[in-house]
Design a protein around this motif. Structure first.
Motif, PDB file in Angstrom:
ATOM      1  N   LEU A 109      61.099  21.793  87.234  1.00  0.00           N
ATOM      2  CA  LEU A 109      61.856  23.032  87.074  1.00  0.00           C
ATOM      3  C   LEU A 109      61.909  23.445  85.604  1.00  0.00           C
ATOM      4  O   LEU A 109      61.777  24.629  85.270  1.00  0.00           O
ATOM      5  N   ALA A 110      62.091  22.471  84.710  1.00  0.00           N
ATOM      6  CA  ALA A 110      62.145  22.775  83.280  1.00  0.00           C
ATOM      7  C   ALA A 110      60.831  23.389  82.809  1.00  0.00           C
ATOM      8  O   ALA A 110      60.818  24.375  82.052  1.00  0.00           O
ATOM      9  N   GLU A 111      59.715  22.811  83.240  1.00  0.00           N
ATOM     10  CA  GLU A 111      58.404  23.326  82.824  1.00  0.00           C
ATOM     11  C   GLU A 111      58.200  24.751  83.324  1.00  0.00           C
ATOM     12  O   GLU A 111      57.729  25.623  82.571  1.00  0.00           O
ATOM     13  N   LYS A 112      58.560  24.996  84.571  1.00  0.00           N
ATOM     14  CA  LYS A 112      58.388  26.339  85.132  1.00  0.00           C
ATOM     15  C   LYS A 112      59.319  27.342  84.462  1.00  0.00           C
ATOM     16  O   LYS A 112      58.949  28.490  84.209  1.00  0.00           O
ATOM     17  N   ALA A 113      60.536  26.897  84.167  1.00  0.00           N
ATOM     18  CA  ALA A 113      61.494  27.789  83.514  1.00  0.00           C
ATOM     19  C   ALA A 113      61.001  28.195  82.134  1.00  0.00           C
ATOM     20  O   ALA A 113      61.169  29.349  81.713  1.00  0.00           O
ATOM     21  N   PHE A 114      60.386  27.265  81.408  1.00  0.00           N
ATOM     22  CA  PHE A 114      59.929  27.552  80.045  1.00  0.00           C
ATOM     23  C   PHE A 114      58.874  28.654  80.026  1.00  0.00           C
ATOM     24  O   PHE A 114      58.853  29.489  79.101  1.00  0.00           O
ATOM     25  N   VAL A 115      58.016  28.684  81.023  1.00  0.00           N
ATOM     26  CA  VAL A 115      56.947  29.682  81.060  1.00  0.00           C
ATOM     27  C   VAL A 115      57.525  31.086  80.948  1.00  0.00           C
ATOM     28  O   VAL A 115      57.011  31.943  80.214  1.00  0.00           O
ATOM     29  N   ASP A 116      58.608  31.339  81.662  1.00  0.00           N
ATOM     30  CA  ASP A 116      59.234  32.666  81.622  1.00  0.00           C
ATOM     31  C   ASP A 116      60.229  32.791  80.476  1.00  0.00           C
ATOM     32  O   ASP A 116      60.314  33.837  79.827  1.00  0.00           O
ATOM     33  N   TYR A 117      60.982  31.718  80.230  1.00  0.00           N
ATOM     34  CA  TYR A 117      62.054  31.813  79.241  1.00  0.00           C
ATOM     35  C   TYR A 117      61.517  32.078  77.843  1.00  0.00           C
ATOM     36  O   TYR A 117      62.119  32.834  77.064  1.00  0.00           O
ATOM     37  N   ARG A 118      60.416  31.508  77.482  1.00  0.00           N
ATOM     38  CA  ARG A 118      59.868  31.701  76.135  1.00  0.00           C
ATOM     39  C   ARG A 118      59.519  33.163  75.884  1.00  0.00           C
ATOM     40  O   ARG A 118      59.393  33.603  74.730  1.00  0.00           O
ATOM     41  N   LYS A 119      59.333  33.943  76.949  1.00  0.00           N
ATOM     42  CA  LYS A 119      58.978  35.354  76.821  1.00  0.00           C
ATOM     43  C   LYS A 119      60.200  36.256  76.691  1.00  0.00           C
ATOM     44  O   LYS A 119      60.049  37.456  76.418  1.00  0.00           O
ATOM     45  N   THR A 120      61.385  35.707  76.904  1.00  0.00           N
ATOM     46  CA  THR A 120      62.589  36.528  76.757  1.00  0.00           C
ATOM     47  C   THR A 120      62.783  36.886  75.292  1.00  0.00           C
ATOM     48  O   THR A 120      62.364  36.166  74.384  1.00  0.00           O
ATOM     49  N   THR A 121      63.433  38.009  75.065  1.00  0.00           N
ATOM     50  CA  THR A 121      63.678  38.429  73.684  1.00  0.00           C
ATOM     51  C   THR A 121      64.820  37.615  73.077  1.00  0.00           C
ATOM     52  O   THR A 121      65.684  37.080  73.794  1.00  0.00           O
ATOM     53  N   ILE A 122      64.829  37.544  71.763  1.00  0.00           N
ATOM     54  CA  ILE A 122      65.928  36.855  71.087  1.00  0.00           C
ATOM     55  C   ILE A 122      67.238  37.580  71.368  1.00  0.00           C
ATOM     56  O   ILE A 122      68.290  36.950  71.523  1.00  0.00           O
ATOM     57  N   GLY A 123      67.179  38.895  71.497  1.00  0.00           N
ATOM     58  CA  GLY A 123      68.376  39.650  71.828  1.00  0.00           C
ATOM     59  C   GLY A 123      68.958  39.262  73.175  1.00  0.00           C
ATOM     60  O   GLY A 123      70.178  39.144  73.327  1.00  0.00           O
ATOM     61  N   GLN A 124      68.072  39.052  74.168  1.00  0.00           N
ATOM     62  CA  GLN A 124      68.564  38.638  75.489  1.00  0.00           C
ATOM     63  C   GLN A 124      69.159  37.238  75.432  1.00  0.00           C
ATOM     64  O   GLN A 124      70.229  36.972  76.011  1.00  0.00           O
ATOM     65  N   ARG A 125      68.495  36.323  74.722  1.00  0.00           N
ATOM     66  CA  ARG A 125      69.048  34.972  74.584  1.00  0.00           C
ATOM     67  C   ARG A 125      70.406  35.015  73.897  1.00  0.00           C
ATOM     68  O   ARG A 125      71.325  34.260  74.260  1.00  0.00           O
ATOM     69  N   ALA A 126      70.529  35.902  72.914  1.00  0.00           N
ATOM     70  CA  ALA A 126      71.799  36.017  72.194  1.00  0.00           C
ATOM     71  C   ALA A 126      72.924  36.477  73.112  1.00  0.00           C
ATOM     72  O   ALA A 126      74.068  36.020  72.984  1.00  0.00           O
ATOM     73  N   GLU A 127      72.626  37.366  74.032  1.00  0.00           N
ATOM     74  CA  GLU A 127      73.648  37.811  74.987  1.00  0.00           C
ATOM     75  C   GLU A 127      74.155  36.628  75.809  1.00  0.00           C
ATOM     76  O   GLU A 127      75.364  36.460  76.007  1.00  0.00           O
ATOM     77  N   TRP A 128      73.231  35.810  76.282  1.00  0.00           N
ATOM     78  CA  TRP A 128      73.631  34.643  77.077  1.00  0.00           C
ATOM     79  C   TRP A 128      74.402  33.635  76.217  1.00  0.00           C
ATOM     80  O   TRP A 128      75.400  33.060  76.655  1.00  0.00           O
ATOM     81  N   MET A 129      73.946  33.427  74.977  1.00  0.00           N
ATOM     82  CA  MET A 129      74.615  32.458  74.111  1.00  0.00           C
ATOM     83  C   MET A 129      76.017  32.935  73.738  1.00  0.00           C
ATOM     84  O   MET A 129      76.959  32.131  73.680  1.00  0.00           O
ATOM     85  N   ASN A 130      76.176  34.222  73.494  1.00  0.00           N
ATOM     86  CA  ASN A 130      77.514  34.746  73.216  1.00  0.00           C
ATOM     87  C   ASN A 130      78.423  34.637  74.438  1.00  0.00           C
ATOM     88  O   ASN A 130      79.628  34.418  74.298  1.00  0.00           O
ATOM     89  N   GLU A 131      77.849  34.767  75.616  1.00  0.00           N
ATOM     90  CA  GLU A 131      78.653  34.592  76.827  1.00  0.00           C
ATOM     91  C   GLU A 131      79.083  33.135  76.978  1.00  0.00           C
ATOM     92  O   GLU A 131      80.210  32.852  77.401  1.00  0.00           O
ATOM     93  N   ALA A 132      78.202  32.202  76.613  1.00  0.00           N
ATOM     94  CA  ALA A 132      78.596  30.790  76.630  1.00  0.00           C
ATOM     95  C   ALA A 132      79.777  30.564  75.688  1.00  0.00           C
ATOM     96  O   ALA A 132      80.714  29.828  76.014  1.00  0.00           O
ATOM     97  N   ALA A 133      79.740  31.193  74.529  1.00  0.00           N
ATOM     98  CA  ALA A 133      80.854  31.082  73.584  1.00  0.00           C
ATOM     99  C   ALA A 133      82.135  31.627  74.187  1.00  0.00           C
ATOM    100  O   ALA A 133      83.226  31.041  74.028  1.00  0.00           O
ATOM    101  N   ARG A 134      82.024  32.749  74.886  1.00  0.00           N
ATOM    102  CA  ARG A 134      83.219  33.346  75.507  1.00  0.00           C
ATOM    103  C   ARG A 134      83.810  32.428  76.569  1.00  0.00           C
ATOM    104  O   ARG A 134      85.041  32.271  76.661  1.00  0.00           O
ATOM    105  N   ILE A 135      82.960  31.801  77.370  1.00  0.00           N
ATOM    106  CA  ILE A 135      83.430  30.875  78.405  1.00  0.00           C
ATOM    107  C   ILE A 135      84.111  29.667  77.766  1.00  0.00           C
ATOM    108  O   ILE A 135      85.163  29.215  78.219  1.00  0.00           O
TER     109      ILE A 135
END
Length: 455
Positions: free
Chosen positions: A31-57
């Motif tokens: 699952l990790a290998e398959k997730a990386f294929v798509d995740y590496r293509k996400t923008t830094i802005g999108q990752r930042a949204e998720w990371m800021n949400e983790a901070a909020r939680i």
């Protein structure tokens, strides 16, 4: 050692967990290998949204997460809440800075265009300790995931609920399935996971033995590692120091996390001109500390995390005493209550060959040494296999400059206790490990630093 929540304040086993089977480990790696294929293509802005949400939680549910920590490893509840808040801070730091840290860096060459690009590696295994069960993980996960890697967490076996809670935080924050997974496995599975081609690198915070084992396993397969290992940090107080500040901060520096911190001050190296007065004030503050239920906000000192840790600490104390050291307060486990309680302890008057000169005392034990001058202080501070952090107290500029230059450590703090800060790199030298977490250096540890040349 099984995977279980055992309350260190009572010794009661609260919940046990079945380790993952080989088939379940295989599924998670896939699952990790398959997730990386798509995740590496996400923008830094999108990752930042998720990371800021983790901070909020983290901030929203800080008390609940803090209670899990305290229940599993005995951290005083006030410190546990502060730890959760610090995790939110590091999430926001990398969410805000990742685009800057990962931007292409141009280089002036005879090419038409040349630059350095930072690209993710893939699945990174994080072998993490129990003493800061949230912070240690998030200081890996925040830069690692913002860089585009995916994370596999093998947490210490006595904090499984913390490990599962962190995985759930990342899921709730919006990170896709497989981007961050907890592996409930024993240490015997680590070498096999590192050997798997789907795992690209590994980071470990823990003991020297654990670090050496992981590095050896990774070395067989030519995989990068980062190690943050033990420490026996010096706390130097020279004649010109603000003595009251040095004493008060010294108590906090030694008692951090019930004394179970790699960067806690452990060896107090005192100039003979102020040693008597420091010792007097230091002893009074140690004796005033409140030891007891870590869930009580008034508690200063809770239990050690496991019976083994208590026994190891007491063994070192007794060896020192047998070799002629003097105990000023404490010196043996508390037998008037259940749990893994060891009192605030001060030892002094060591002879050559004492464990105080070479071993890490992982608990609320302060070791006091006296020196005649700054030369002896620096020599004493460096005469240890470790090199994680060092704290030194002086108001003399020349002394400050010498301490900064000559102390053998990954970090030197003048007139302050040693601490980790998202804005600065963190790590050690000598047997305290290699590599750096946090700061811009931390996000660059697990990336491909790619040279690009266009003619």
């Amino acid at each position: 050692m099984g995977i279980a929540t055992i309350n260190p304040a009572t010794g009661e086993t609260l919940q046990s967990f079945e380790p993952l089977t080989e088939a379940e480990i295989e599924a998670k790696l896939d699952l990790a290998e398959k997730a990386f294929v798509d995740y590496r293509k996400t923008t830094i802005g999108q990752r930042a949204e998720w990371m800021n949400e983790a901070a909020r939680i983290l901030e929203r549910d800080r008390e609940n997460f803090a209670k899990i920590m305290t229940l599993e490893m005995g951290k005083p509840i006030k410190a546990a809440i502060a730890e959760v808040e610090k995790c939110a801070l590091v999430c926001r730091y990398y969410a805000d800075r990742a685009a800057e840290f990962l931007a292409d860096v141009p280089a002036a060459t005879d090419a038409s265009q040349s630059f350095v690009r930072y690209e993710p590696l893939g699945a990174i295994l994080a072998v993490m300790p129990w003493n800061f069960p949230f912070w240690q993980v998030f200081r890996f996960a925040a830069p690692g995931l913002m860089a585009g890697n995916v994370g596999l967490l093998k947490h210490a076996s006595n904090v499984p609920q913390c490990a599962l809670a962190i995985e759930e935080i990342m899921k709730q924050a919006g990170f896709r399935a497989g981007v961050f997974q907890t592996l409930l496995v024993g240490s015997d599975k680590v070498a096999g996971i590192i050997a798997d081609d789907r795992v690209k690198a590994a980071t470990l915070t823990g003991s020297e033995a654990a670090g050496a084992s992981l590095a050896a396993a990774a070395g067989k397969h030519i995989k990068k590692t980062l190690l943050e290992l033990g420490g026996s940090d010096p706390y130097i107080v020279l004649e010109s120091a603000d003595l009251e500040a040095a004493v008060s901060t010294g108590v906090a520096a030694r008692m951090l996390n019930n004394g179970q911190s790699c960067i806690a001050a452990k060896r107090f190296i005192l100039h003979e001109a102020i040693a008597d007065e420091f010792e007097k004030r230091f002893l009074a503050k140690f004796q005033a500390l409140k030891i007891g239920d870590p869930m009580n906000p008034e508690t200063d000192l809770g239990p050690l995390a496991t019976p083994d840790i208590l026994q190891d600490l007491d063994r070192l104390v007794q060896e020192c005493l047998e070799k002629g050291a003097k105990v000023l307060t404490g010196g043996k486990p508390l037998s008037d209550r259940p749990g893994n309680f060891y009192p605030a302890t001060i030892l002094t008057d060591f002879v050559p060959g004492s464990p105080a000169e070479s071993e890490e005392f992982f608990g609320p034990v302060a070791l006091l040494f006296r020196v005649a001058n700054i030369d002896e202080a620096i020599a004493r501070a460096n005469a240890i296999p470790f090199g994680l952090g060092a704290s030194a107290w002086t108001t003399v500029e020349k002394e400050r400059d010498r301490l900064i230059s000559e102390l053998e450590a990954g970090a030197v703090f003048i007139n302050s206790l040693v601490k980790s800060d998202p804005r600065l790199p963190f790590g050690g030298i000598k047997r305290s490990g290699y590599g750096r977490e946090l700061g811009v250096q931390g996000i660059h540890e697990f990336v491909n630093i790619k040279t690009v040349w266009v003619k």
